[in-house]
Design an enzyme around this catalytic site. Structure first.
Site, PDB file in Angstrom:
ATOM      1  N   PRO A   2       0.836  -1.205   0.000  1.00  0.00           N
ATOM      2  CA  PRO A   2       0.000   0.000   0.000  1.00  0.00           C
ATOM      3  C   PRO A   2       0.867   1.251   0.000  1.00  0.00           C
ATOM      4  CG  PRO A   2      -0.808  -1.581   1.604  1.00  0.00           C
ATOM      5  CD  PRO A   2       0.506  -2.102   1.118  1.00  0.00           C
ATOM      6  N   GLU A   3       0.444   2.258  -0.755  1.00  0.00           N
ATOM      7  CA  GLU A   3       1.191   3.505  -0.858  1.00  0.00           C
ATOM      8  C   GLU A   3       0.474   4.590  -0.060  1.00  0.00           C
ATOM      9  OE1 GLU A   3       2.255   4.247  -4.996  1.00  0.00           O
ATOM     10  OE2 GLU A   3       2.311   2.099  -5.387  1.00  0.00           O
ATOM     11  N   LYS A  58       4.432   5.633   4.194  1.00  0.00           N
ATOM     12  CA  LYS A  58       3.631   4.408   4.271  1.00  0.00           C
ATOM     13  C   LYS A  58       3.597   3.831   5.694  1.00  0.00           C
ATOM     14  CE  LYS A  58       5.579   3.532  -0.300  1.00  0.00           C
ATOM     15  NZ  LYS A  58       6.471   2.659  -1.093  1.00  0.00           N
ATOM     16  N   ARG A 276      11.999  -2.641 -10.764  1.00  0.00           N
ATOM     17  CA  ARG A 276      10.561  -2.473 -10.565  1.00  0.00           C
ATOM     18  C   ARG A 276       9.840  -2.513 -11.906  1.00  0.00           C
ATOM     19  NH1 ARG A 276       9.701   0.019  -5.585  1.00  0.00           N
ATOM     20  NH2 ARG A 276       7.554  -0.660  -5.858  1.00  0.00           N
TER      21      ARG A 276
END
Length: 286
Positions: A2-3, A58, A276
Site C-alpha cells: 500500500p502507498e 507508508k 521495478r
C-alpha cells in the site's frame, strides 16, 4: 505494498474507532514481528490509550496517551489491520480469505480494547512489524522521510531544490522515500504519465517546464488518489472493507500491452526499471 493514499485511508478509518479507548490486553503471537523488548512492549501498551493516529509516508504511528511513546506499525507487502467492532469488521490491507475467522493462522498481534473492540495485525508473509518508540526516537525516525506530495510544505521551491545536482533516472527519484515520502510503484508510473515524461528520463535533462509539470503531477495524482480512497489492486482493500475508487483513473499502471487512453494509437510498454515493473506510453511520454 500500500502507498500513501491507501495507508492514509486506513489511518482515517481506524482513527474513527480507536481514539480514546483503553488497551486492556495485548497478545504477541509472533515475537519476531515486534521490534521492541516484549516485556516493555506489553507493559507500556496495556492500560494505555490511543490518543492520535498519524502517518508518515507508508508508516502508521499510534500516539499513546501516557508514557510518551509512539507505536509504529508498517504493513509492508502483505500486512493487514482488522478491527472487529460492534456490527462488523473494518479491514485495511491485504484481503486474505477467512477474515471472519479471527484470530487465524496469519494473526500475529492482537489488541483488545475496553469497549470490546479488537484490533488484529495479520500478515501472510510476516514482513510487517510493530515497534514502540520513545518520542525523541520517533521524531528522529520521521526526519528520515522526505516531503509528502499532499502536504502544504510540498512547495515548488522545496521540490526544485531536490532536483539540484541529480542526474539519475526519474522514477527511482520519485520512489526515494528520503526525498519524497509515500510514492510507490503505482503512483510513480501515473505521475510520470501525467507529466508526459518517461520514467527513464535523466533528471538533469529535464527542462524547467518539464520540472514544473512533474511537480504539479505529484500533487495532483496523490491528492486525487487520497480523495478516492486509493487504488484497488491485488493486495489492498481499505479500512472500511471497500475497494479503492482510483483504479478506473489509472492510465498506465497494470495496462502493459493495452492501448494508451490518451493517444489511442500506441500500446503501453511494460518494462523493468531499477528492479521495478514500469509502464509508460512511448508516444505520449518523452
Amino acid at each position: 505494498m500500500p502507498e500513501l493514499p491507501e495507508v492514509e485511508t486506513i489511518r482515517r478509518d481506524l482513527e474513527r474507532v480507536l481514539l480514546g479507548k483503553e488497551i486492556k490486553d495485548v497478545q504477541v503471537r509472533t515475537p519476531r514481528m515486534v521490534k521492541s523488548d516484549r516485556i516493555v512492549f506489553l507493559a507500556i501498551l496495556i492500560g494505555n490509550r490511543f490518543a492520535r493516529l498519524g502517518r508518515t509516508g507508508k508508516l502508521l504511528h499510534f500516539h499513546l496517551a501516557h508514557s510518551g511513546r509512539v507505536l509504529h506499525m508498517h504493513l509492508k507487502m502483505t500486512g493487514q489491520l482488522i478491527c472487529q467492532v460492534e456490527g462488523g469488521l473494518i479491514v485495511g490491507g491485504h484481503p486474505q480469505a477467512k477474515i471472519d475467522e479471527l484470530p487465524n493462522a496469519y494473526t500475529h498481534l492482537i489488541f483488545v480494547l475496553d469497549d470490546g473492540t479488537t484490533l488484529f495485525f495479520n500478515d501472510v508473509r510476516t514482513f510487517g512489524y510493530a515497534k514502540l518508540m520513545e518520542l525523541d526516537e520517533h521524531e528522529q525516525m520521521l526526519q528520515r522521510y522526505g516531503i509528502e506530495p499532499n502536504h502544504s510544505d510540498f512547495t515548488w521551491d522545496r521540490f526544485s531544490d531536490l532536483l539540484i545536482g541529480r542526474s539519475g533516472a526519474l522514477k527511482p527519484f520519485l520512489l526515494n522515500q528520503k526525498l519524497i515520502a509515500g510514492i510507490g510503484n503505482i503512483y510513480a508510473d501515473e505521475i510520470c504519465f501525467r507529466a508526459r515524461l518517461r520514467p527513464q528520463r535523466r533528471l538533469n535533462s529535464l527542462t524547467l517546464p518539464e520540472r514544473r509539470r512533474l511537480f504539479a503531477s505529484c500533487k495532483k495524482i496523490i491528492s486525487s488518489a487520497v480523495d478516492k480512497r486509493g487504488t484497488t489492486f491485488a493486495n489492498f482493500v481499505d479500512a472500511a472493507g471497500q475497494k479503492g475508487g482510483y483504479q478506473p483513473y489509472l492510465m498506465v499502471y497494470g495496462r502493459g500491452g493495452e492501448r494508451c487512453r490518451r493517444c489511442g494509437s500506441t500500446e503501453i510498454i511494460k518494462t523493468a526499471l531499477a528492479g521495478r515493473g514500469t509502464a509508460y506510453c512511448p508516444l505520449c511520454q518523452r
